[in-house]
Design an enzyme around this catalytic site. Sequence first.
Site, PDB file in Angstrom:
ATOM      1  N   TYR A  32      -2.401 -33.179  21.792  1.00 30.44           N
ATOM      2  CA  TYR A  32      -1.109 -33.009  22.492  1.00 30.44           C
ATOM      3  C   TYR A  32      -0.784 -34.256  23.302  1.00 30.44           C
ATOM      4  O   TYR A  32       0.328 -34.795  23.237  1.00 30.44           O
ATOM      5  CB  TYR A  32      -1.178 -31.784  23.406  1.00 30.44           C
ATOM      6  CG  TYR A  32      -0.089 -31.730  24.449  1.00 30.44           C
ATOM      7  CD1 TYR A  32       1.222 -31.409  24.098  1.00 30.44           C
ATOM      8  CD2 TYR A  32      -0.356 -32.008  25.796  1.00 30.44           C
ATOM      9  CE1 TYR A  32       2.238 -31.354  25.058  1.00 30.44           C
ATOM     10  CE2 TYR A  32       0.643 -31.955  26.758  1.00 30.44           C
ATOM     11  CZ  TYR A  32       1.937 -31.636  26.383  1.00 30.44           C
ATOM     12  OH  TYR A  32       2.937 -31.591  27.331  1.00 30.44           O
TER      13      TYR A  32
HETATM   14  P1  NAD Z   1       8.594 -24.541  26.847  1.00 30.08           P
HETATM   15  O1  NAD Z   1       7.788 -24.233  25.636  1.00 30.08           O
HETATM   16  O2  NAD Z   1       8.886 -23.425  27.778  1.00 30.08           O
HETATM   17  O3  NAD Z   1       9.970 -25.225  26.421  1.00 30.08           O
HETATM   18  C1  NAD Z   1      10.092 -26.074  25.303  1.00 30.08           C
HETATM   19  C2  NAD Z   1      11.262 -25.590  24.455  1.00 30.08           C
HETATM   20  O4  NAD Z   1      11.465 -26.521  23.390  1.00 30.08           O
HETATM   21  C3  NAD Z   1      11.029 -24.214  23.815  1.00 30.08           C
HETATM   22  O5  NAD Z   1      12.025 -23.295  24.212  1.00 30.08           O
HETATM   23  C4  NAD Z   1      11.074 -24.492  22.322  1.00 30.08           C
HETATM   24  O6  NAD Z   1      11.695 -23.465  21.561  1.00 30.08           O
HETATM   25  C5  NAD Z   1      11.889 -25.782  22.263  1.00 30.08           C
HETATM   26  N1  NAD Z   1      11.621 -26.552  21.045  1.00 30.08           N
HETATM   27  C6  NAD Z   1      10.414 -27.011  20.616  1.00 30.08           C
HETATM   28  N2  NAD Z   1      10.562 -27.667  19.463  1.00 30.08           N
HETATM   29  C7  NAD Z   1      11.885 -27.641  19.153  1.00 30.08           C
HETATM   30  C8  NAD Z   1      12.655 -28.142  18.086  1.00 30.08           C
HETATM   31  N3  NAD Z   1      12.084 -28.799  17.070  1.00 30.08           N
HETATM   32  N4  NAD Z   1      13.993 -27.933  18.076  1.00 30.08           N
HETATM   33  C9  NAD Z   1      14.580 -27.231  19.086  1.00 30.08           C
HETATM   34  N5  NAD Z   1      13.900 -26.721  20.130  1.00 30.08           N
HETATM   35  C10 NAD Z   1      12.569 -26.925  20.165  1.00 30.08           C
HETATM   36  O7  NAD Z   1       7.838 -25.728  27.610  1.00 30.08           O
HETATM   37  P2  NAD Z   1       8.012 -26.301  29.082  1.00 30.08           P
HETATM   38  O8  NAD Z   1       6.809 -25.961  29.839  1.00 30.08           O
HETATM   39  O9  NAD Z   1       9.354 -25.957  29.612  1.00 30.08           O
HETATM   40  O10 NAD Z   1       7.955 -27.872  28.776  1.00 30.08           O
HETATM   41  C11 NAD Z   1       9.123 -28.619  28.517  1.00 30.08           C
HETATM   42  C12 NAD Z   1       8.735 -30.066  28.217  1.00 30.08           C
HETATM   43  O11 NAD Z   1       8.058 -30.637  29.323  1.00 30.08           O
HETATM   44  C13 NAD Z   1       7.818 -30.244  27.019  1.00 30.08           C
HETATM   45  O12 NAD Z   1       8.222 -31.408  26.329  1.00 30.08           O
HETATM   46  C14 NAD Z   1       6.454 -30.448  27.634  1.00 30.08           C
HETATM   47  O13 NAD Z   1       5.594 -31.227  26.810  1.00 30.08           O
HETATM   48  C15 NAD Z   1       6.815 -31.177  28.904  1.00 30.08           C
HETATM   49  N6  NAD Z   1       5.839 -30.979  29.968  1.00 30.08           N
HETATM   50  C16 NAD Z   1       5.658 -29.729  30.498  1.00 30.08           C
HETATM   51  C17 NAD Z   1       4.753 -29.550  31.534  1.00 30.08           C
HETATM   52  C18 NAD Z   1       4.510 -28.219  32.158  1.00 30.08           C
HETATM   53  O14 NAD Z   1       3.627 -28.132  33.026  1.00 30.08           O
HETATM   54  N7  NAD Z   1       5.213 -27.154  31.783  1.00 30.08           N
HETATM   55  C19 NAD Z   1       4.052 -30.657  32.035  1.00 30.08           C
HETATM   56  C20 NAD Z   1       4.227 -31.893  31.432  1.00 30.08           C
HETATM   57  C21 NAD Z   1       5.155 -32.053  30.429  1.00 30.08           C
HETATM   58  C1  UGA Z   2       0.086 -28.275  31.763  1.00 37.94           C
HETATM   59  C2  UGA Z   2       1.046 -27.936  30.617  1.00 37.94           C
HETATM   60  O1  UGA Z   2       0.618 -26.741  29.957  1.00 37.94           O
HETATM   61  C3  UGA Z   2       1.121 -29.059  29.623  1.00 37.94           C
HETATM   62  O2  UGA Z   2       2.159 -28.770  28.707  1.00 37.94           O
HETATM   63  C4  UGA Z   2       1.428 -30.315  30.367  1.00 37.94           C
HETATM   64  O3  UGA Z   2       1.560 -31.400  29.532  1.00 37.94           O
HETATM   65  C5  UGA Z   2       0.377 -30.587  31.413  1.00 37.94           C
HETATM   66  O4  UGA Z   2       0.397 -29.501  32.330  1.00 37.94           O
HETATM   67  C6  UGA Z   2       0.661 -31.843  32.190  1.00 37.94           C
HETATM   68  O5  UGA Z   2       0.489 -31.871  33.408  1.00 37.94           O
HETATM   69  O6  UGA Z   2       1.043 -32.843  31.590  1.00 37.94           O
HETATM   70  P1  UGA Z   2      -2.468 -27.842  32.143  1.00 37.94           P
HETATM   71  O7  UGA Z   2      -2.702 -28.774  33.284  1.00 37.94           O
HETATM   72  O8  UGA Z   2      -3.588 -27.596  31.200  1.00 37.94           O
HETATM   73  O9  UGA Z   2      -1.251 -28.308  31.245  1.00 37.94           O
HETATM   74  O10 UGA Z   2      -1.902 -26.498  32.821  1.00 37.94           O
HETATM   75  P2  UGA Z   2      -2.401 -24.999  32.737  1.00 37.94           P
HETATM   76  O11 UGA Z   2      -2.249 -24.493  31.344  1.00 37.94           O
HETATM   77  O12 UGA Z   2      -1.724 -24.254  33.820  1.00 37.94           O
HETATM   78  O13 UGA Z   2      -3.965 -25.124  33.047  1.00 37.94           O
HETATM   79  C7  UGA Z   2      -4.422 -25.599  34.306  1.00 37.94           C
HETATM   80  C8  UGA Z   2      -5.932 -25.464  34.336  1.00 37.94           C
HETATM   81  O14 UGA Z   2      -6.259 -24.076  34.282  1.00 37.94           O
HETATM   82  C9  UGA Z   2      -6.649 -26.111  33.166  1.00 37.94           C
HETATM   83  O15 UGA Z   2      -7.821 -26.712  33.625  1.00 37.94           O
HETATM   84  C10 UGA Z   2      -6.990 -24.949  32.254  1.00 37.94           C
HETATM   85  O16 UGA Z   2      -8.172 -25.115  31.504  1.00 37.94           O
HETATM   86  C11 UGA Z   2      -7.174 -23.830  33.240  1.00 37.94           C
HETATM   87  N1  UGA Z   2      -6.871 -22.501  32.663  1.00 37.94           N
HETATM   88  C12 UGA Z   2      -5.669 -22.260  32.073  1.00 37.94           C
HETATM   89  C13 UGA Z   2      -7.825 -21.514  32.749  1.00 37.94           C
HETATM   90  O17 UGA Z   2      -8.937 -21.724  33.272  1.00 37.94           O
HETATM   91  N2  UGA Z   2      -7.541 -20.283  32.235  1.00 37.94           N
HETATM   92  C14 UGA Z   2      -6.337 -20.010  31.640  1.00 37.94           C
HETATM   93  O18 UGA Z   2      -6.133 -18.858  31.188  1.00 37.94           O
HETATM   94  C15 UGA Z   2      -5.371 -21.024  31.556  1.00 37.94           C
END
Ligand code: NAD
Ligand code: UGA
Length: 333
Positions: free
Chosen positions: A162
């Site tokens: 990823y």
């Molecule tokens: P999310 O899964 O809730 O939202 C992503 C959306 O993108 C989904 O609704 C999905 O249907 C849509 N999507 C994916 N592929 C698509 C495609 N080919 N065409 C149209 N729609 C599409 O995820 P999120 O947590 O809201 O994350 C949003 C973005 O931020 C992502 O790019 C993710 O990598 C990035 N990001 C998220 C986090 C986090 O902590 N949530 C942290 C770092 C980066």
């Molecule tokens: C999150 C998002 O899911 C990613 O899409 C994003 O890219 C990433 O942040 C980011 O900062 O860039 P992550 O930090 O793994 O990834 O967030 P969580 O899924 O909330 O996990 C946080 C921590 O909790 C991780 O160490 C994970 O292993 C742990 N975890 C998660 C558990 O121990 N149990 C669970 O059920 C879920």
Amino acid sequence: MTDPGTSTVTTHPARRVLITGAAGFIGSHLAQALVATGAIVIGVDRRDPRTDPIAARNLAELRPHPTFIPITADLRTCAVEPLLLDAEVVYHLAGIPGVRPSWGHEFVDYVSDNLLATQRLMDAAARLGVPRLVVASSSSVYGATDGRPSRESDHPRPMSPYAVTKLAQEQLCLAHASRPDCPTSVVALRYFTVYGPHQRADMFIHRVLTAALAGTPVRLYGDGHQRRDFTYVDDVVAATIAAGHAPAETGVVNVGAGTGHTLHDVITTAEHLTGHRVRTEQVASSDGDVPTTLADTTKAAEILNWQPRTDLTIGMTKQFRRITTKAAQLGPS
Ligand code: NAD
Ligand code: UGA
């Protein structure tokens, strides 16, 4: 950090914008903030709110809004150019998130959604002369660190498939923008573990809060001492909107709270909030799950004039309240 209620958006909003991933967790919050500033928001997502319950929930407050135009389409295959007509800013959030599943059979999807779709979008944006594209990158591009705050200039060492696709995605957009004749400038925001109402169900804070309420155990991947720079979604949205108007040469910017918390800190906070003990079930730590993420937010403060405002207790309280309000509306099961 203080709680201002909601983060303020100090920049003037663009008139017409495209948000990809608008039915997702962060994209739907961003859409809400932008329509509130008067922008016309085209929100594209392949999840159809008429059939997908998560999309329906995330878009429930937005769909009646007259300046929100939802479009169900897959960016890997759809005609992209019509989405971009007259857009001043594209906020590109669509993609497959999540570190752990990317080791499995879904890698082909990570590549097609995070890279191939991005290539189509960026190519079309440049062709149509869209002035700005903001892309959602990830703290995961830094990989394992020595615990000090990560700076944008640090050498990236992604440790999961990823994270590799997120690094490639941001660099792909920046490569397009670096061409002398490219009319589209790019700002890549490295979001750090975002939380808040409607957080994805696979993410830790959501799992802990719902497990506490249900009395079921939560799985801990590893010993729970890993630290995350948990960042509240309204703060992320404010930084994202500001990036729409940042200088063209901005490049990559960290968007993180700048504070580390262990998973045990999250559990303790959840116990205070819910009044229930959280039982844990320890399993092996997951490949690519780094011990620490922590943002150096100097650049975000300087270039985006942005500060995180919401601390973990306040942010988790808001997330918890939304879960319990929803449960109360649904009534006893
Ligand atoms: P999310 O899964 O809730 O939202 C992503 C959306 O993108 C989904 O609704 C999905 O249907 C849509 N999507 C994916 N592929 C698509 C495609 N080919 N065409 C149209 N729609 C599409 O995820 P999120 O947590 O809201 O994350 C949003 C973005 O931020 C992502 O790019 C993710 O990598 C990035 N990001 C998220 C986090 C986090 O902590 N949530 C942290 C770092 C980066
Ligand atoms: C999150 C998002 O899911 C990613 O899409 C994003 O890219 C990433 O942040 C980011 O900062 O860039 P992550 O930090 O793994 O990834 O967030 P969580 O899924 O909330 O996990 C946080 C921590 O909790 C991780 O160490 C994970 O292993 C742990 N975890 C998660 C558990 O121990 N149990 C669970 O059920 C879920």
